[in-house]
Write an enzyme that holds these catalytic residues in place. Structure first.
Site, PDB file in Angstrom:
ATOM      1  N   TYR A  23      29.948  25.625  38.694  1.00  0.00           N
ATOM      2  CA  TYR A  23      28.497  25.677  38.858  1.00  0.00           C
ATOM      3  C   TYR A  23      27.867  24.316  38.570  1.00  0.00           C
ATOM      4  O   TYR A  23      26.704  24.099  38.867  1.00  0.00           O
ATOM      5  CB  TYR A  23      27.906  26.731  37.913  1.00  0.00           C
ATOM      6  CG  TYR A  23      28.465  28.126  38.147  1.00  0.00           C
ATOM      7  CD1 TYR A  23      27.881  28.966  39.094  1.00  0.00           C
ATOM      8  CD2 TYR A  23      29.587  28.588  37.463  1.00  0.00           C
ATOM      9  CE1 TYR A  23      28.394  30.230  39.327  1.00  0.00           C
ATOM     10  CE2 TYR A  23      30.114  29.852  37.690  1.00  0.00           C
ATOM     11  CZ  TYR A  23      29.513  30.665  38.626  1.00  0.00           C
ATOM     12  OH  TYR A  23      30.027  31.916  38.864  1.00  0.00           O
ATOM     13  N   LYS A  57      44.597  35.225  37.899  1.00  0.00           N
ATOM     14  CA  LYS A  57      43.254  35.524  37.408  1.00  0.00           C
ATOM     15  C   LYS A  57      43.380  36.492  36.244  1.00  0.00           C
ATOM     16  O   LYS A  57      43.994  37.548  36.367  1.00  0.00           O
ATOM     17  CB  LYS A  57      42.417  36.132  38.528  1.00  0.00           C
ATOM     18  CG  LYS A  57      41.063  36.621  38.046  1.00  0.00           C
ATOM     19  CD  LYS A  57      40.142  36.916  39.196  1.00  0.00           C
ATOM     20  CE  LYS A  57      38.830  37.489  38.701  1.00  0.00           C
ATOM     21  NZ  LYS A  57      37.909  37.744  39.792  1.00  0.00           N
ATOM     22  N   LYS A  94      42.127  31.033  36.997  1.00  0.00           N
ATOM     23  CA  LYS A  94      40.812  31.433  36.500  1.00  0.00           C
ATOM     24  C   LYS A  94      40.954  32.310  35.274  1.00  0.00           C
ATOM     25  O   LYS A  94      41.783  33.213  35.303  1.00  0.00           O
ATOM     26  CB  LYS A  94      40.113  32.187  37.620  1.00  0.00           C
ATOM     27  CG  LYS A  94      38.742  32.683  37.307  1.00  0.00           C
ATOM     28  CD  LYS A  94      38.227  33.433  38.499  1.00  0.00           C
ATOM     29  CE  LYS A  94      36.858  33.986  38.168  1.00  0.00           C
ATOM     30  NZ  LYS A  94      36.412  34.900  39.173  1.00  0.00           N
ATOM     31  N   SER A 115      31.573  31.261  34.726  1.00  0.00           N
ATOM     32  CA  SER A 115      30.205  31.369  34.223  1.00  0.00           C
ATOM     33  C   SER A 115      30.102  31.200  32.711  1.00  0.00           C
ATOM     34  O   SER A 115      29.193  30.532  32.212  1.00  0.00           O
ATOM     35  CB  SER A 115      29.626  32.726  34.642  1.00  0.00           C
ATOM     36  OG  SER A 115      30.466  33.782  34.187  1.00  0.00           O
ATOM     37  N   LYS A 142      38.717  45.407  33.484  1.00  0.00           N
ATOM     38  CA  LYS A 142      39.502  45.194  34.703  1.00  0.00           C
ATOM     39  C   LYS A 142      40.981  44.958  34.398  1.00  0.00           C
ATOM     40  O   LYS A 142      41.697  44.331  35.166  1.00  0.00           O
ATOM     41  CB  LYS A 142      38.908  44.016  35.488  1.00  0.00           C
ATOM     42  CG  LYS A 142      37.444  44.253  35.899  1.00  0.00           C
ATOM     43  CD  LYS A 142      36.912  43.177  36.849  1.00  0.00           C
ATOM     44  CE  LYS A 142      35.496  43.519  37.312  1.00  0.00           C
ATOM     45  NZ  LYS A 142      34.973  42.554  38.307  1.00  0.00           N
ATOM     46  N   ARG A 168      28.194  38.556  35.559  1.00  0.00           N
ATOM     47  CA  ARG A 168      27.706  39.927  35.791  1.00  0.00           C
ATOM     48  C   ARG A 168      26.193  39.906  35.953  1.00  0.00           C
ATOM     49  O   ARG A 168      25.642  40.595  36.803  1.00  0.00           O
ATOM     50  CB  ARG A 168      28.096  40.840  34.624  1.00  0.00           C
ATOM     51  CG  ARG A 168      29.574  40.884  34.337  1.00  0.00           C
ATOM     52  CD  ARG A 168      30.243  42.111  34.946  1.00  0.00           C
ATOM     53  NE  ARG A 168      31.609  41.799  35.358  1.00  0.00           N
ATOM     54  CZ  ARG A 168      32.662  41.757  34.552  1.00  0.00           C
ATOM     55  NH1 ARG A 168      32.540  42.075  33.290  1.00  0.00           N
ATOM     56  NH2 ARG A 168      33.853  41.435  35.011  1.00  0.00           N
ATOM     57  N   GLU A 210      53.042  35.843  39.924  1.00  0.00           N
ATOM     58  CA  GLU A 210      51.881  36.135  40.784  1.00  0.00           C
ATOM     59  C   GLU A 210      51.717  35.039  41.844  1.00  0.00           C
ATOM     60  O   GLU A 210      51.494  35.318  43.024  1.00  0.00           O
ATOM     61  CB  GLU A 210      50.591  36.205  39.948  1.00  0.00           C
ATOM     62  CG  GLU A 210      50.364  37.521  39.233  1.00  0.00           C
ATOM     63  CD  GLU A 210      49.806  38.589  40.174  1.00  0.00           C
ATOM     64  OE1 GLU A 210      49.653  38.315  41.374  1.00  0.00           O
ATOM     65  OE2 GLU A 210      49.536  39.702  39.693  1.00  0.00           O
TER      66      GLU A 210
HETATM   67  C1  PBG Z   1      34.855  39.086  41.311  1.00  0.00           C
HETATM   68  C2  PBG Z   1      34.663  37.758  40.703  1.00  0.00           C
HETATM   69  C3  PBG Z   1      34.382  37.490  39.356  1.00  0.00           C
HETATM   70  C4  PBG Z   1      34.180  36.122  39.277  1.00  0.00           C
HETATM   71  C5  PBG Z   1      34.370  35.597  40.553  1.00  0.00           C
HETATM   72  N1  PBG Z   1      34.679  36.614  41.425  1.00  0.00           N
HETATM   73  C6  PBG Z   1      34.196  38.399  38.210  1.00  0.00           C
HETATM   74  C7  PBG Z   1      35.283  39.272  37.798  1.00  0.00           C
HETATM   75  O1  PBG Z   1      36.385  39.231  38.313  1.00  0.00           O
HETATM   76  O2  PBG Z   1      35.055  40.105  36.907  1.00  0.00           O
HETATM   77  C8  PBG Z   1      33.818  35.403  38.028  1.00  0.00           C
HETATM   78  C9  PBG Z   1      33.066  34.148  38.215  1.00  0.00           C
HETATM   79  C10 PBG Z   1      32.465  33.595  36.986  1.00  0.00           C
HETATM   80  O3  PBG Z   1      32.519  34.183  35.889  1.00  0.00           O
HETATM   81  O4  PBG Z   1      31.903  32.510  37.115  1.00  0.00           O
HETATM   82  N2  PBG Z   1      36.049  39.477  41.735  1.00  0.00           N
END
Ligand code: PBG
Length: 338
Positions: free
Chosen positions: A327, A202, A262, A288, A231, A212, A247
């Site tokens: 989605y 990720k 991701k 998203s 992050k 968010r 990982e």
């Molecule tokens: C949280 C999490 C995130 C997403 C899924 N779980 C955001 C992030 O890590 O900042 C993102 C999902 C998306 O953008 O559709 N751990």
């Protein structure tokens, strides 16, 4: 695999494209509703649906709407739903205590969805960001995200969710060692058969932006030492690919059943490498921001949205993914004729 060695004019690749029946017959990748995990946002308000402005077509669903949506997933042949909670600001704190509430939103939604549609798999995120007031996935001490203390809480969070009926726990926090700790925690409590889908690779990505808004986690910290504004100390550097394999290797050794990469489309090289290296069930998360880009362009009439949706999902399969968290799941299942 041998290279294509034909020569024009004896070989004419266009012969295989001349009509729909021959294109169907020679198609190498199939996309079906079986490949889809529906990313769904839930909230604990009374309104059935609260639209998410940056994600046209996506709404936060109340628990009863989520239960109805689970039934819809079952009808559409979508095998699983991934649940993401929008938590009331009043319930957030610095340690994300609400994540451990067995009667909180996530557990309530999971129970209602399993009740409504027992044959649909329910996946839950294991991470603290929906529940912390600072929006980070882990515990913050002296301006740092502390790993091992966070992992302890994540194990508890996973257990609470599994007791509510979740079929898959999906740690999305990127703490080191959390997959092994969660596996041990689940096994110790008699949940040997609960699946773990690890967000194994990720990346710290700009494409999570609309999420968010969707879960109401607002802007991250000010960027000060006390509260980092991104992050990057736990999610991966987007320039790296060997690191993704390390990982993944760790998560596989710790007991991950399913692997997730991701974001999705900009990371197809990672999907491909992970799949070919490990041969494990491998999924991609069309996040998203990817959703928002397609919908924004389609909304402006700049591209054909339906075609772009199916094209992007097929691209994941072509790269080697076994499925996609998206989605678009209900829309795509409908387009596929479900
Ligand atoms: C949280 C999490 C995130 C997403 C899924 N779980 C955001 C992030 O890590 O900042 C993102 C999902 C998306 O953008 O559709 N751990």
């Amino acid at each position: 695999m041998k290279n294509y060695t034909g020569r024009y004019p004896a070989s004419r690749p266009r012969r295989l494209r001349q009509s729909n029946w021959i294109r169907r017959l020679t198609r190498e990748t199939q996309l079906s509703p079986d490949d889809l995990i529906w990313a769904m946002v839930v909230h604990d308000g009374r309104e059935g649906e609260v639209p998410v402005a940056s994600m046209p077509g996506v709404a936060r669903l109340s628990v009863s709407s989520a239960a109805a949506a689970a039934k819809r997933a079952q009808k559409l042949g979508i095998p699983a739903i991934a649940v993401f909670p929008h938590i009331d600001a009043a319930k957030k704190d610095t340690v994300g205590k609400e994540a451990l509430n067995p009667n909180g939103l996530v557990c309530t939604a999971v129970r209602a969805m399993k009740d409504a549609a027992p044959d649909v798999g329910i996946m839950v995120d294991v991470a603290l960001d929906p529940f912390t007031d600072h929006g980070h996935d882990g515990l913050l001490k002296d301006g740092r995200i502390v790993n091992d203390e966070t992992v302890k809480v994540l194990v508890e969070q996973a257990l609470v969710q599994v007791k509510a009926g979740a079929d898959i726990v999906a740690p999305s926090d990127m703490m080191d060692g959390r997959v092994g700790a969660i596996r041990a925690g689940l096994d110790g409590a008699g949940f040997q058969d609960t699946l773990i889908m690890s967000y194994a690779a990720k990346y710290a990505s700009a494409f999570y932006g609309p999420y968010r808004e969707a879960i109401g986690s607002g802007k991250l910290g000010s960027g000060s030492e006390q509260n980092p504004g991104d992050k990057r100390t736990y999610q991966m550097d987007l320039a790296n690919t060997d690191e993704a394999l390390r990982e993944v290797a760790m998560d596989v050794a710790e007991g991950a059943d399913l692997l997730l990469v991701k974001p999705g489309l900009p990371y197809l090289d990672i999907v491909h490498r992970v799949k070919t290296t490990f041969g494990m069930p491998t999924y991609a998360f069309q996040v998203s921001g990817e959703y928002a880009m397609i919908m924004a362009a389609a909304g402006n009439g700049w591209l054909d949205g339906d075609r772009a949706i199916l094209e992007s999902l097929t691209a994941f399969k072509r790269a080697g993914a076994d499925g996609i968290v998206t989605y678009f799941a209900p829309k795509a299942a409908e387009l596929l004729g479900a």
